[in-house]
Design an enzyme around this catalytic site. Sequence first.
Site, PDB file in Angstrom:
ATOM      1  N   THR A  56       0.825  -1.214   0.000  1.00 37.13           N
ATOM      2  CA  THR A  56       0.000   0.000   0.000  1.00 37.13           C
ATOM      3  C   THR A  56       0.858   1.262   0.000  1.00 37.13           C
ATOM      4  OG1 THR A  56      -0.124  -0.071   2.408  1.00 37.13           O
ATOM      5  CG2 THR A  56      -1.969  -1.061   1.191  1.00 37.13           C
ATOM      6  N   GLY A 100       0.884  -6.669   5.351  1.00 30.78           N
ATOM      7  CA  GLY A 100       0.465  -8.015   5.739  1.00 30.78           C
ATOM      8  C   GLY A 100       0.735  -8.273   7.218  1.00 30.78           C
ATOM      9  N   GLY A 101       0.988  -7.210   7.970  1.00 26.21           N
ATOM     10  CA  GLY A 101       1.301  -7.327   9.398  1.00 26.21           C
ATOM     11  C   GLY A 101       0.202  -8.001  10.196  1.00 26.21           C
ATOM     12  N   GLU A 102      -1.004  -8.047   9.651  1.00 28.04           N
ATOM     13  CA  GLU A 102      -2.127  -8.710  10.317  1.00 28.04           C
ATOM     14  C   GLU A 102      -2.320 -10.126   9.775  1.00 28.04           C
ATOM     15  OE1 GLU A 102      -2.084  -5.273  10.031  1.00 28.04           O
ATOM     16  OE2 GLU A 102      -1.957  -5.372  12.203  1.00 28.04           O
ATOM     17  N   TRP A 141       4.634   0.371   5.976  1.00 27.99           N
ATOM     18  CA  TRP A 141       3.399   0.965   5.471  1.00 27.99           C
ATOM     19  C   TRP A 141       3.628   2.213   4.629  1.00 27.99           C
ATOM     20  CZ3 TRP A 141      -1.090  -1.509   5.881  1.00 27.99           C
ATOM     21  CH2 TRP A 141      -1.270  -2.438   6.909  1.00 27.99           C
ATOM     22  N   ASN A 150       3.707  -3.185  13.355  1.00 32.51           N
ATOM     23  CA  ASN A 150       3.540  -4.032  14.536  1.00 32.51           C
ATOM     24  C   ASN A 150       4.032  -5.467  14.320  1.00 32.51           C
ATOM     25  OD1 ASN A 150       0.803  -3.935  12.936  1.00 32.51           O
ATOM     26  ND2 ASN A 150       0.890  -5.924  13.900  1.00 32.51           N
ATOM     27  N   ASP A 181      -0.493  -3.007  19.054  1.00 29.58           N
ATOM     28  CA  ASP A 181      -0.592  -2.590  17.659  1.00 29.58           C
ATOM     29  C   ASP A 181      -0.047  -1.172  17.477  1.00 29.58           C
ATOM     30  OD1 ASP A 181      -1.190  -2.981  14.993  1.00 29.58           O
ATOM     31  OD2 ASP A 181      -3.304  -2.474  15.160  1.00 29.58           O
ATOM     32  N   ASP A 201       2.221   0.393  15.848  1.00 28.83           N
ATOM     33  CA  ASP A 201       3.150   0.479  14.715  1.00 28.83           C
ATOM     34  C   ASP A 201       3.868   1.828  14.667  1.00 28.83           C
ATOM     35  OD1 ASP A 201       0.896  -1.215  13.992  1.00 28.83           O
ATOM     36  OD2 ASP A 201       1.586  -1.173  11.938  1.00 28.83           O
ATOM     37  N   ARG A 245       2.210   5.742  16.673  1.00 30.33           N
ATOM     38  CA  ARG A 245       0.834   5.546  17.119  1.00 30.33           C
ATOM     39  C   ARG A 245       0.694   5.790  18.617  1.00 30.33           C
ATOM     40  NH1 ARG A 245      -1.684   0.224  14.034  1.00 30.33           N
ATOM     41  NH2 ARG A 245      -1.479   1.005  11.920  1.00 30.33           N
TER      42      ARG A 245
END
Length: 692
Positions: free
Chosen positions: A185, A201-203, A253, A271, A314, A316, A341
């Site tokens: 992204t 794809g961190g999730e 990101w 994250n 989370d 990040d 964050r």
Amino acid sequence: MLRRAPMMTLTVLALGLLLPAAAPVRAADEEIDRLLQGPVGKDWVTNGGDLTNQRYSTLKQIDTGNVKQLKGAWMTRLKGSGFGGKYSFEATPLVKDGIMYIVTGNDDVFALNAKTGEFLWERWSGIDQKLTSVCCGWDNRGLAMGEGMLFLGQLDANVAALDIKTGKEVWKTPIEVWQDGYGITSAPLYYDGIVYSGITGGEYGVRGRLTALDAKTGKILWRWYTLPAPGDVGGNSWPAGTDHYLHGGATIWNTPALDPQLGLVYFSVGNCGPDYDGSIREGDNLFCASVVALKAKTGEYAWHFQEVHHDIWDYDAASPALLFDTVINGQPRKGIAQAGRTGWVYILDRTDGKPLIGVEERAVPQEPRQKTAKTQPYPIGDAIVPQCAQPLEGYERAGCIFEVFWEEPTLIQPSGIGGTNWSPMSYNPDTGYFYVPGTIRTSAFARYGDQYKKGKQYNGGTQAAPIGSEMSGTWTAIHGTTNKIGWQKNVPYRVGSGGGSSTTAGGLVFHGDPGGTIQARDAKTGEMLWQFQTGFGAEATPMVYEADGDEYVAIAAGGNQGVGSANGDAVWAFSLKGQVNPLYPPPPPATVAGPATGPIAEGADTVKIGDNNIEFGYFPKRTRVKAGTAITFTNVGDTPHTATAFDNGKIGSWDTGVLNSGESKTITFDKPGNYYYICSPHPWMYGQVIVE
Ligand SMILES: [Cu+2]
């Protein structure tokens, strides 16, 4: 001794003669490399303006005195590209020689006449519409250019190069496959023949990395993994004998920054996975939630700074790293800054990664089951958002930043989406301020554990804003030499997720707003001097350019998934000679969490997820049924979703589990009551079942 000296000189000379590679090599694109080294003037040729990511333009035709006269020079709708419920529109347009280039959330690229907004060419990506590896809305943050090409990362994990004159594809290189959870992204960075790209794809349990490609051919030159293997630098920050390094997340990101003099490329890292379950990954977990510097040519490790050790929130580092030069205690310093964050700006020395102003390691609350880190870094200076959650009825536990949690939901602020999430900040060397977008939001965090499955969500818990809790934002000027607030403005909507700011030598800060306006503030005082309604969620970062002697400000307006601002497919450009009037305001995003507003469907026993082109929503959002009714939840969208109980204080007391596209699950509601629910991987989706 005296005799040895001439011998050494001779040896050095001989070595010098033997190394013709040291002779300067001609750059592949001298003009773009020169523009990339800034400062930004007529053209804006990379996502962050130039290699520093400062988003500072030296143009000053538009200034604090005349900005009130700005009107639309043109507005162009991008033929429905990226217009729909699953998309966000965050890209910063690029402009070179009077032509604008813009990419939408569908990875479609358009070239427009920068003076009129007329189409010159278009390239539709044709990407698979059934991608399931997009965590947070279909999005593309922008383009890079060089050697007569445009470069973009795609949601299907390819990096592509297009002919800048026609939009025709020159090469396309798969970095990974999206079926394994990967995507892109971020806007790439081009410099000196190399294209640098992050990966998402961190999730999804992926292995984060920065990839360097040969701009001419698309050949991968090197990869640097953000998850070190055992034996690599940082490898001992993970439990020995495990394979977390293969799916611990730590994705990138946003666009890197680059210092050609130091020869280093810099980026921020997201994250760890699983996000909320630290129990299985004892240690600091490098290089999650860090800023990293590598040698720009070879990808060799130079330094790192970790903002959050053993992240379970989370938190990040998602906003782009930004380079700036400053003077501290009379000494000129080379700085790098990143808005986390956590709500802090981390200000470091970009030669070695050491804090420029100071960061204290302080003892923090402990939860042995989560294997929490003993200390966390607290930057000296001010946070841009509150860092403590207010107590709320139904929750036994509430705390400040770094509060711990296990399975009982615990209120913590900032939530895992900021502070500052993806939105870029800008830096104005005239004021010495960073202009930082912030999100005020509390989350209820809970851990539930997760097994890694290739290509599936791998979160290990969830976080959702409690029903009825308030959400808003801040715009803050943070001084680069003190990390202290110069001015701060509270704003109604969360602004840390999508749109960032740009700033100019005209003494202005430009930014969008989820309510649909683009706004200009006085860079010194924060006073709002101008606003203009674009008609759609204005959640991209504005940019500034010049065409035929006129200065323009441009912004993409198409909304943001995480905030719920109005979708669209518009690009606006503004100038002092503009004649186009504002549009009507779109529906505003929520300022209170939950499904509380909207009609109640009486007796509805079917709930569709992702219907009506709203990927991240339940239809109906609210239903009222008799006790004993069986309600069927069906995913008619493209992305896997859940309906997971979210009664304040409890998460997951009932759950459909993950429903892939086309799948259903029926839940029977026996007892009267009020049943709120969320989508576990998309906890900004809310539904309600009222049982009588
Ligand atoms: Cu969902």
